[in-house]
Design a protein around this motif. Sequence first.
Motif, PDB file in Angstrom:
ATOM      1  N   ASN A   3       0.835  -1.200   0.000  1.00 47.82           N
ATOM      2  CA  ASN A   3       0.000   0.000   0.000  1.00 47.82           C
ATOM      3  C   ASN A   3       0.871   1.251   0.000  1.00 47.82           C
ATOM      4  OD1 ASN A   3      -2.374  -1.466   0.103  1.00 47.82           O
ATOM      5  ND2 ASN A   3      -2.390  -1.518   2.329  1.00 47.82           N
ATOM      6  N   PRO A   4       0.378   2.350  -0.582  1.00 45.53           N
ATOM      7  CA  PRO A   4       1.144   3.604  -0.556  1.00 45.53           C
ATOM      8  C   PRO A   4       1.368   4.083   0.875  1.00 45.53           C
ATOM      9  CG  PRO A   4      -0.659   3.742  -2.125  1.00 45.53           C
ATOM     10  CD  PRO A   4      -0.845   2.467  -1.352  1.00 45.53           C
ATOM     11  N   LEU A   5       2.480   4.755   1.092  1.00 45.47           N
ATOM     12  CA  LEU A   5       2.818   5.293   2.405  1.00 45.47           C
ATOM     13  C   LEU A   5       2.015   6.558   2.671  1.00 45.47           C
ATOM     14  CD1 LEU A   5       6.706   5.094   2.351  1.00 45.47           C
ATOM     15  CD2 LEU A   5       5.164   3.596   3.571  1.00 45.47           C
ATOM     16  N   SER A   6       1.435   6.633   3.843  1.00 44.37           N
ATOM     17  CA  SER A   6       0.786   7.875   4.243  1.00 44.37           C
ATOM     18  C   SER A   6       1.876   8.844   4.689  1.00 44.37           C
ATOM     19  CB  SER A   6      -0.192   7.622   5.389  1.00 44.37           C
ATOM     20  OG  SER A   6       0.519   7.262   6.563  1.00 44.37           O
ATOM     21  N   ALA A   7       1.506  10.089   4.902  1.00 43.44           N
ATOM     22  CA  ALA A   7       2.492  11.075   5.352  1.00 43.44           C
ATOM     23  C   ALA A   7       3.090  10.653   6.687  1.00 43.44           C
ATOM     24  CB  ALA A   7       1.847  12.451   5.467  1.00 43.44           C
ATOM     25  N   ASN A   8       2.272  10.134   7.589  1.00 43.59           N
ATOM     26  CA  ASN A   8       2.761   9.694   8.892  1.00 43.59           C
ATOM     27  C   ASN A   8       3.756   8.541   8.749  1.00 43.59           C
ATOM     28  OD1 ASN A   8       2.855   9.655  11.735  1.00 43.59           O
ATOM     29  ND2 ASN A   8       1.369   7.984  11.776  1.00 43.59           N
ATOM     30  N   GLU A   9       3.432   7.562   7.920  1.00 39.94           N
ATOM     31  CA  GLU A   9       4.342   6.435   7.695  1.00 39.94           C
ATOM     32  C   GLU A   9       5.630   6.894   7.022  1.00 39.94           C
ATOM     33  OE1 GLU A   9       1.088   2.884   7.005  1.00 39.94           O
ATOM     34  OE2 GLU A   9       1.619   4.185   5.326  1.00 39.94           O
ATOM     35  N   ARG A  75       4.190   4.758  -4.454  1.00 41.07           N
ATOM     36  CA  ARG A  75       4.263   4.368  -3.045  1.00 41.07           C
ATOM     37  C   ARG A  75       3.908   5.498  -2.088  1.00 41.07           C
ATOM     38  NH1 ARG A  75       4.541   0.973  -0.165  1.00 41.07           N
ATOM     39  NH2 ARG A  75       6.490   1.317   0.875  1.00 41.07           N
ATOM     40  N   LEU A  76       3.417   6.633  -2.588  1.00 40.73           N
ATOM     41  CA  LEU A  76       3.016   7.742  -1.727  1.00 40.73           C
ATOM     42  C   LEU A  76       1.543   8.047  -1.928  1.00 40.73           C
ATOM     43  CD1 LEU A  76       5.956  10.268  -2.294  1.00 40.73           C
ATOM     44  CD2 LEU A  76       5.602   8.792  -0.320  1.00 40.73           C
ATOM     45  N   THR A  77       0.854   8.279  -0.833  1.00 40.31           N
ATOM     46  CA  THR A  77      -0.519   8.760  -0.947  1.00 40.31           C
ATOM     47  C   THR A  77      -0.448  10.201  -1.456  1.00 40.31           C
ATOM     48  OG1 THR A  77      -0.544   9.584   1.321  1.00 40.31           O
ATOM     49  CG2 THR A  77      -1.324   7.315   0.975  1.00 40.31           C
ATOM     50  N   TYR A  79      -1.517  12.921  -0.161  1.00 44.22           N
ATOM     51  CA  TYR A  79      -1.135  13.833   0.918  1.00 44.22           C
ATOM     52  C   TYR A  79       0.356  13.716   1.232  1.00 44.22           C
ATOM     53  CZ  TYR A  79      -1.138  16.319   5.324  1.00 44.22           C
ATOM     54  OH  TYR A  79      -0.854  17.203   6.325  1.00 44.22           O
ATOM     55  N   ALA A  80       0.887  12.498   1.260  1.00 41.58           N
ATOM     56  CA  ALA A  80       2.316  12.304   1.512  1.00 41.58           C
ATOM     57  C   ALA A  80       3.142  12.926   0.393  1.00 41.58           C
ATOM     58  CB  ALA A  80       2.642  10.820   1.647  1.00 41.58           C
TER      59      ALA A  80
END
Length: 104
Positions: A3-9, A75-77, A79-80
């Motif tokens: 799954n794409p990485l969220s900003a937090n991840e 791999r980035l959302t 927002y990220a």
Amino acid sequence: MRNPLSANEFFDEHLSALISSVLFIGVFVVSVPMIYFMNLSPSSELLLFTLLFAVCHLANWPMLRIRWRLWFRGRLTPYAAMVTTALLAGSFGIPFILLVDLIQ
């Protein structure tokens, strides 16, 4: 496929690259006025700005590489991606343009 990485991840997994980029902002904000206030010769001033230009690349290279690799692999959302783009604009893009202008 992961799954794409969220900003937090993204912040959790790549903290050192983020810190390097953010620290450069501080170095830039402190060093540019100091160079002007030292009343150096034009060649010394040019040398210091050129060194700062090199530091800009070195400090932001890990972040640029990570963002580039993750962006094109999806791999980035959104927002990220927006957060990393804004951080790079502040720590690399704007100082890069200003330093090029100062060196010319």
